[in-house]
Write an enzyme that holds these catalytic residues in place. Structure first.
Site, PDB file in Angstrom:
ATOM      1  N   HIS A  46       0.828  -1.204   0.000  1.00  0.00           N
ATOM      2  CA  HIS A  46       0.000   0.000   0.000  1.00  0.00           C
ATOM      3  C   HIS A  46       0.865   1.258   0.000  1.00  0.00           C
ATOM      4  O   HIS A  46       0.565   2.242  -0.694  1.00  0.00           O
ATOM      5  CB  HIS A  46      -0.925  -0.030   1.224  1.00  0.00           C
ATOM      6  CG  HIS A  46      -1.735   1.208   1.397  1.00  0.00           C
ATOM      7  ND1 HIS A  46      -1.453   2.146   2.359  1.00  0.00           N
ATOM      8  CD2 HIS A  46      -2.828   1.673   0.715  1.00  0.00           C
ATOM      9  CE1 HIS A  46      -2.333   3.130   2.278  1.00  0.00           C
ATOM     10  NE2 HIS A  46      -3.175   2.872   1.292  1.00  0.00           N
ATOM     11  N   GLU A  49       2.055   1.832  -3.485  1.00  0.00           N
ATOM     12  CA  GLU A  49       0.981   2.409  -4.314  1.00  0.00           C
ATOM     13  C   GLU A  49       0.896   3.926  -4.114  1.00  0.00           C
ATOM     14  O   GLU A  49       0.756   4.692  -5.064  1.00  0.00           O
ATOM     15  CB  GLU A  49      -0.348   1.742  -3.977  1.00  0.00           C
ATOM     16  CG  GLU A  49      -1.561   2.384  -4.606  1.00  0.00           C
ATOM     17  CD  GLU A  49      -2.656   2.660  -3.595  1.00  0.00           C
ATOM     18  OE1 GLU A  49      -3.163   3.800  -3.559  1.00  0.00           O
ATOM     19  OE2 GLU A  49      -3.024   1.733  -2.841  1.00  0.00           O
ATOM     20  N   HIS A  50       1.000   4.375  -2.858  1.00  0.00           N
ATOM     21  CA  HIS A  50       0.985   5.814  -2.577  1.00  0.00           C
ATOM     22  C   HIS A  50       2.155   6.526  -3.246  1.00  0.00           C
ATOM     23  O   HIS A  50       2.008   7.633  -3.760  1.00  0.00           O
ATOM     24  CB  HIS A  50       1.042   6.052  -1.065  1.00  0.00           C
ATOM     25  CG  HIS A  50      -0.295   6.095  -0.408  1.00  0.00           C
ATOM     26  ND1 HIS A  50      -0.789   7.212   0.206  1.00  0.00           N
ATOM     27  CD2 HIS A  50      -1.256   5.137  -0.269  1.00  0.00           C
ATOM     28  CE1 HIS A  50      -1.994   6.951   0.705  1.00  0.00           C
ATOM     29  NE2 HIS A  50      -2.288   5.692   0.427  1.00  0.00           N
ATOM     30  N   GLU A 126      -4.176   8.082   7.468  1.00  0.00           N
ATOM     31  CA  GLU A 126      -5.166   7.143   6.937  1.00  0.00           C
ATOM     32  C   GLU A 126      -5.433   6.014   7.938  1.00  0.00           C
ATOM     33  O   GLU A 126      -6.574   5.610   8.146  1.00  0.00           O
ATOM     34  CB  GLU A 126      -4.665   6.574   5.604  1.00  0.00           C
ATOM     35  CG  GLU A 126      -5.679   5.728   4.858  1.00  0.00           C
ATOM     36  CD  GLU A 126      -5.164   5.256   3.508  1.00  0.00           C
ATOM     37  OE1 GLU A 126      -5.910   4.538   2.809  1.00  0.00           O
ATOM     38  OE2 GLU A 126      -4.009   5.591   3.138  1.00  0.00           O
TER      39      GLU A 126
END
Length: 419
Positions: A46, A49-50, A126
């Site tokens: 993840h 991906e960021h 997040e």
């Protein structure tokens, strides 16, 4: 028209031309997600991906945003437990630009130290937001209870302590180990030309060297329970019942069974828990699948005083469904599934994603007619037999959050279901 090409290095290109459209959805789906992380890497897929949008060797983060928005398009990405996707939506003439940007962010990320620190803080925010959202975090806890001490049971976002440690070398190491051409699919739908995309793919991905990737750790469903007591207005209740994986012959049976249980306003749980008893505002059931396992997930939010009754009624409705699901309910759910499938595919983005997912699972893209036939093939006898097997096995995990002291133990609910 659906077209499929595989490059010599294993990189696959699947396109679906939609003649009435002036735009296209195009993206690269990588079969590397949270499930492919080691324990010490949790959350890195993840994080990667960021970082895709934080600059490359050729473009700054601002240039990536400006180039795609200058042509009226948009670009985005997501990470799941088994896949990461990078995709864009643009007009027909701008497909080459979108392809160039997507290839650039996947193959040439800069991983600048300053950008890593900025995005680290974004991800920590997040994670904090998810922890402050009970009907979000409870599903991570349910996954953990179902697959403890396994990659499949770890949160996609990772843990704050681990996110705080990752640097450029960690990101590069994950890419080098997981982002091989045999695990990558270029999928596009809408106003696309297959041959032109194949040529672009050859230029941008054809030189990649195939990797030897070990298979993901096999899933082992566990009847676990996670109970977090906290002062909240509502008690959040979630169950996971072991279900088939993508390739299992019963995968559509499980989806229909879950839909009849809690797939809409006419479903049994909605009618019993909300409309008849007034025990909750929100309740639903849905079936999800992974490569080698799956789960029917049931959720409801209720008051502390109503939690025990709601939990027991949920089990009773599961048990009753196995005994007396009707032809009317089956026909309604078949129709809902087919309508949802067909209406969803009016979007080129949805078509591209469907084709990428199916190609990843089956190494081909089954036709819509084939999928509809499998849905139609689920008859009442098969549905009831599936419900009976599910009830008898009572393979179930549970997560609770909020004022949950009054909730029955998981063992008692499993006994109630199997009785």
């Amino acid at each position: 028209m659906l077209c499929l090409t595989t490059l010599p290095n294993g990189f696959r290109i699947v396109t679906e031309h939609m003649p009435s459209l002036a735009s296209a959805a195009v993206g690269v789906w990588v079969m590397a997600g949270a499930r492919h992380e080691r324990a010490e890497e949790n959350g890195i897929a993840h994080f990667l991906e960021h970082m895709a949008f934080k600059g490359t060797a050729r473009r700054s983060a601002l240039q990536i945003a400006e180039e795609i928005e200058d042509v009226g398009g948009y670009i985005n990405a997501w990470t799941s437990r088994e896949m990461t996707a990078y995709y864009a939506r643009v007009l027909k003439a701008d497909v080459p630009l979108a392809m160039d940007i997507i290839a650039d962010i996947i193959r040439n990320p800069a991983f600048a130290a300053r950008e890593i620190e900025v995005e680290r803080q974004v991800i920590l925010q997040e994670i904090g937001q998810a922890l402050d959202t009970p009907d979000d975090v409870i599903f991570d806890w349910l996954q953990e209870a179902s697959y403890p001490d396994q990659p499949l049971g770890r949160p996609i976002l990772g843990a704050s302590g681990q996110i705080a440690r990752y640097g450029a070398d960690d990101l590069r190491r994950f890419v080098a180990g997981q982002y091989g051409p045999r695990r990558m699919i270029l999928a596009a739908a809408g106003a696309v030309d297959h041959d032109a995309l194949v040529r672009l793919a050859e230029e941008q991905f054809g030189d990649m060297t195939p990797l030897i990737n070990p298979p993901a750790e096999p899933a082992r469903f566990h009847c676990g329970e996670k109970r977090v007591q906290k002062r909240l207005e509502q008690a959040h209740f979630a169950l996971a019942i072991e279900a088939p994986g993508f390739r299992h012959r019963d995968v559509y049976t499980a989806q229909i069974f879950a839909g009849i249980l809690g797939g809409g306003m006419s479903s049994r749980l909605f009618q019993k828990l909300r409309e008849e008893r007034g025990l909750c505002y929100t309740t639903f059931a849905q079936a999800g699948a992974h490569d080698d396992t799956g789960a029917i997930t049931i959720y409801a939010g209720t008051g502390a005083g109503e939690l025990r009754e709601l939990a027991e009624l949920t089990i009773d409705e599961m048990k009753r469904a196995a005994e007396d699901i009707s032809e009317t309910e089956l026909a309604r759910m078949r129709t809902q599934m087919k309508a949802g499938l067909l209406m969803g595919l009016e979007s080129p983005s949805a078509r591209a994603e469907r084709n990428a997912r199916l190609l990843a699972i089956w190494d081909k893209v089954p036709s819509l007619e084939e999928t509809v036939e499998k849905i139609e093939a689920v008859d009442l006898a098969a549905l009831r037999a599936y419900g009976e097997r599910t009830a008898e096995a009572a393979q179930m995990a549970m997560a609770l959050y909020g004022p949950v002291k009054a909730a029955p133990e998981l063992g008692r609910l499993r006994e109630r279901l199997a009785a």
